[in-house]
Enzyme design. Structure first.
Site, PDB file in Angstrom:
ATOM      1  N   GLY A 117      39.944  80.978 -22.687  1.00 29.65           N
ATOM      2  CA  GLY A 117      40.522  80.751 -22.908  1.00 29.65           C
ATOM      3  C   GLY A 117      42.345  80.295 -22.965  1.00 29.65           C
ATOM      4  N   THR A 157      42.875  79.197 -22.210  1.00 31.26           N
ATOM      5  CA  THR A 157      44.458  78.774 -21.346  1.00 31.26           C
ATOM      6  C   THR A 157      45.220  78.109 -22.962  1.00 31.26           C
ATOM      7  OG1 THR A 157      43.383  78.628 -19.560  1.00 31.26           O
ATOM      8  CG2 THR A 157      45.841  77.434 -20.010  1.00 31.26           C
ATOM      9  N   VAL A 158      46.505  78.273 -22.466  1.00 32.54           N
ATOM     10  CA  VAL A 158      47.086  77.261 -23.993  1.00 32.54           C
ATOM     11  C   VAL A 158      48.023  76.348 -22.615  1.00 32.54           C
ATOM     12  CG1 VAL A 158      46.507  78.380 -25.724  1.00 32.54           C
ATOM     13  CG2 VAL A 158      48.648  79.115 -24.470  1.00 32.54           C
TER      14      VAL A 158
END
Length: 536
Positions: free
Chosen positions: A354, A355-356
């Site tokens: 999971g 990336t933001v």
């Protein structure tokens, strides 16, 4: 970007947002509010982005953390700057050392895939070079969220629970106990609406703020990281942290139908998006929802991606230069491969020659495209006890084949999935954009750019449009609401179409455009997650 970009043909629960003084777009409302708080205290867009990024390590730990990497594209004073804050492999690791352990590939979790984290260095470098406020002030909202806690949002709660159910079966060693202590303190994942806090996370953020991240690389936090890695036979050492600094780089671009599309140079995979756009610009496509448009776009992307996976690594070790891969000769050769039927792509050596994700802008004209990640959700599963530092697993992407361009080497940066994007026209900023989500990212960038430039969709519409993702060979994954008649038509052209059962495979994006005449900011946020835009 003119304000006549108001076309939105897709049903949406969100409207395009307009503002004058400032805007912060993120995947978490509390992170966007943290950025807005800093803008209203006199900070600029860069300060706001740092505040939102730090807050995201608290309010979206399923996708990023303090122990992750970061990249940024920053528009300040009529110039675009690039920051590569991805860390290298430890100096003590090697292919021979891992093969001696009986490994044929680098594992996904544990201490082995941990590389030097770059995110804290990104915050400090951005603040020092472009910020108006001290890091103590910009990190204050994130510290407050970690100390006081916050209610878990719907999408966050879903992925937190999925990770816990997976990890409780696979995380068996002592090295994983701090993960459970930190992220499942009550023996389970926090539920949607439940308050979660992390005092250790707050303490670490405060130390980073007070020392401009020096404690993380050359002080007490570095000592804690190195000690834990040593206790569990990891390769990352304090010396690796001490010698690390992020790198300011020159962004790369292609001209696409009157606009310039910008990405970070390798080791990031933004080059893939640019290669695909360079191929696709040779086609005259006037209708978005036609089989010919989708077919040619998919073929361009999978040709570019095949070459990207074959060649992209630490830039100084690539077998072909960025200039060669973005040449018109290369694009023409790849374009010739595209006919009426789907093909199985093979790498092409180009002619020699999971990336933001978050975006922020302010009324002074500063704009930033920023992305950070731990990779694969929670990353390596390694958390440094009592600190909230969740370590990334970027080393997983290295190859153990010595002949591969992305072969593991001490001190080398691996092929990196996270990429920020930026759009300009006639040397003037249009604005930042990005889509997180592993190998979906360059595909998301490509679809946002073509939706905007070719089909005149406003930012929210460009994000809401049904997405597709090439996975391998002729296999194409499409969203549940992708038009069935187009899916059937693509299948008749030889594409192996599979409809996803949920939206989680297709990334999460943000866009902020600036109207060139009025200075008005125009934002879109991801409808596939808990995203929001904070503006004033």
């Amino acid at each position: 970007m003119k304000l006549d970009y108001l076309y939105h043909p897709y049903p949406s629960q969100r409207n395009t947002v307009f503002a004058k003084k400032g805007m912060v777009a993120t995947s978490q409302p509390l992170a966007a509010q943290a950025g807005l708080e800093i803008l209203q205290k006199g900070g600029n867009a860069i300060d706001a982005a740092i505040a939102a990024a730090a807050a995201l390590t608290v309010v979206e730990p399923t996708s990023n953390g303090i122990g992750g990497d970061a990249f940024a594209l920053v528009w300040v004073k009529d110039k675009l700057h690039g920051l590569n804050a991805s860390g290298p492999a430890p100096s003590s690791i090697s292919i021979d050392a891992l093969k001696a352990k009986g490994l044929e590939k680098i594992p996904t979790h544990g201490v082995i895939p941990v590389t030097v984290p770059g995110a804290p260095s990104a915050w400090a470098s951005l603040s020092e070079k472009f910020g108006k406020l001290p890091l103590k002030e910009t990190l204050a909202p994130a510290i407050r969220l970690a100390e006081e806690g916050y209610p878990v949002s719907p999408t966050l709660g879903k992925y937190w629970d999925l990770s816990y159910n997976r990890f409780k079966e696979s995380f068996q060693g002592d090295e994983y106990k701090p993960w459970f202590d930190t992220f499942t303190p009550n023996g389970k994942a926090p539920q949607i609406g439940e308050i979660w806090s992390s005092p250790g996370h707050a303490s670490t953020l405060r130390s980073i703020a007070e020392t401009n991240a020096e404690s993380f690389y050359r002080g007490e936090l570095a000592d804690k990281i190195a000690q834990f890695m040593k206790e569990h036979n990891g390769y990352l050492q304090k010396e690796d942290l001490e010698r690390y600094y992020p790198e300011w780089v020159e962004p790369i671009s292609v001209s696409y139908k009157g606009y310039d599309v910008w990405e970070i140079p390798p080791n990031g995979q933004g080059l893939v998006a640019l290669m695909a756009l360079n191929i696709a610009k040779g086609f005259k496509l006037t209708e978005k929802d036609s089989v010919d448009t989708y077919h040619k776009h998919i073929e361009a992307m999978k040709l570019a991606f095949t070459d990207g996976k074959a060649f992209i690594t630490d830039e100084k070790e690539m077998p072909h230069t960025v200039k060669e891969l973005l040449s018109e000769e290369y694009a023409a050769l790849r374009r010739e491969k595209i006919g009426d039927q789907a093909i199985t792509p093979e790498p092409l050596s180009p002619p020699k020659g999971g990336t933001v994700y978050l975006a922020a802008a302010d009324e002074e004209g500063n704009m930033i495209s920023y992305i950070q990640s731990n990779y694969m959700g929670f990353g390596s599963g390694i958390v440094i006890p009592g600190t909230g530092i969740s370590m990334q697993n970027r080393g997983h992407d290295f190859s153990l084949d010595p002949a591969h361009p992305n072969a593991l080497k001490p001190g080398k940066r691996t092929y990196h999935t996270i990429i920020p994007g930026f759009l300009t026209k006639d040397n003037k900023p249009i604005g930042p954009f990005g889509v997180m989500g592993g190998y979906m990212q360059p595909q998301g960038h490509f679809q946002i750019v073509t939706n905007t430039i070719d089909f005149h969709l406003n930012p929210q519409a460009a994000l809401d449009a049904p997405r597709w993702q090439w996975t391998e060979g002729k296999k194409i994954l499409v969203e549940p609401h992708f038009p069935n008649y187009l899916a059937q038509a693509l299948a008749r052209r030889g594409h192996e179409i599979q409809t996803a059962t949920e939206f989680g495979h297709f990334g999460r994006g943000q866009i902020i455009w600036r109207d060139e005449e009025t200075g008005v900011l125009i934002g879109g946020t991801e409808s596939r997650t808990d995203g929001t835009i904070a503006s004033w």
